[in-house]
Design an enzyme around this catalytic site. Structure first.
Site, PDB file in Angstrom:
ATOM      1  N   HIS A  97      -3.314 -29.874 -13.652  1.00 39.41           N
ATOM      2  CA  HIS A  97      -2.441 -28.983 -13.156  1.00 39.41           C
ATOM      3  C   HIS A  97      -1.056 -29.495 -12.863  1.00 39.41           C
ATOM      4  O   HIS A  97      -0.906 -30.362 -12.100  1.00 39.41           O
ATOM      5  CB  HIS A  97      -3.017 -27.921 -11.905  1.00 39.41           C
ATOM      6  CG  HIS A  97      -3.212 -28.349 -10.719  1.00 39.41           C
ATOM      7  ND1 HIS A  97      -2.039 -28.616  -9.978  1.00 39.41           N
ATOM      8  CD2 HIS A  97      -4.232 -29.089 -10.495  1.00 39.41           C
ATOM      9  CE1 HIS A  97      -2.745 -29.195  -8.782  1.00 39.41           C
ATOM     10  NE2 HIS A  97      -3.984 -29.595  -8.957  1.00 39.41           N
ATOM     11  N   GLU A 152     -11.793 -27.994  -8.241  1.00 38.72           N
ATOM     12  CA  GLU A 152     -11.583 -29.405  -7.418  1.00 38.72           C
ATOM     13  C   GLU A 152     -12.835 -29.590  -6.475  1.00 38.72           C
ATOM     14  O   GLU A 152     -13.677 -28.812  -6.393  1.00 38.72           O
ATOM     15  CB  GLU A 152     -10.316 -29.128  -6.819  1.00 38.72           C
ATOM     16  CG  GLU A 152      -9.840 -30.403  -5.771  1.00 38.72           C
ATOM     17  CD  GLU A 152      -9.531 -31.850  -6.499  1.00 38.72           C
ATOM     18  OE1 GLU A 152     -10.692 -32.306  -6.896  1.00 38.72           O
ATOM     19  OE2 GLU A 152      -8.627 -32.142  -6.870  1.00 38.72           O
TER      20      GLU A 152
END
Length: 177
Positions: free
Chosen positions: A7, A81
């Protein structure tokens, strides 16, 4: 071929905050990075996309989808994550004794171990590589996921130190499937 995109930048990236599963959006630089990556990937063919359900990954994917309308997207929690437990939201300077990329099975902070993260992602990759055999797969996720993905496709570091395996914000790496 697997195209892995991390990202774009967030304010927490700049501040070196352990974001983990927090919903942290891209900042203005992150949006620009995502737009540049989307342009770089506009002529690539993807058969399917798997994406973390966290907002920063979704926002990066939204820029890519502007050039890949109709691409099937699957949001998968296994691409989130690393869970930083009790240090989520804290800065690296606040947690100076914690080495985030050396495995620590028994963490005093309830942090997801590297071994668990690796197993989570190995299960994901084993599944999609069988299911999507021979396809071009786009994956949009996070720094920790990129580190472990690199180890999955290449080999685990002998010293179990993943710290040098990260890719930059909104960068793309390719892995042979």
């Amino acid at each position: 071929m697997i195209y892995f995109v991390r990202h774009g930048q967030t304010d927490d990236n700049v501040k070196e905050i352990y974001t983990g599963w927090l919903e942290t959006p891209l900042n203005s630089k992150g949006f620009e990075q995502a737009k540049e990556t989307a342009i770089d990937l506009k002529d690539k063919h993807f058969d399917i996309c798997y994406c973390s359900p966290l907002i920063r990954a979704k926002q990066t994917l939204d820029e890519i989808l502007k050039y890949h309308k109709g691409l099937k997207v699957v949001f998968d929690d296994r691409l989130k994550e690393r869970d930083y437990g009790e240090i989520t939201g804290k800065s690296a300077s606040e947690v100076v004794k914690f080495n985030r990329w050396n495995d620590n099975e028994v963490s005093p902070y309830k942090i997801e171990s590297i071994s668990h993260l690796y197993d989570r992602l190995a299960a994901f990759y084993d599944e999609i590589l069988e299911k999507e055999k021979g396809k071009n797969i786009l994956i949009v996720a996070h720094s920790g996921v990129s580190r472990v993905s690199y180890a999955y496709f290449n080999s685990k570091p002998a010293d179990n130190d993943y710290s040098n395996l990260s890719i930059g914000n909104a960068k793309c790496v390719k892995f042979e499937n």
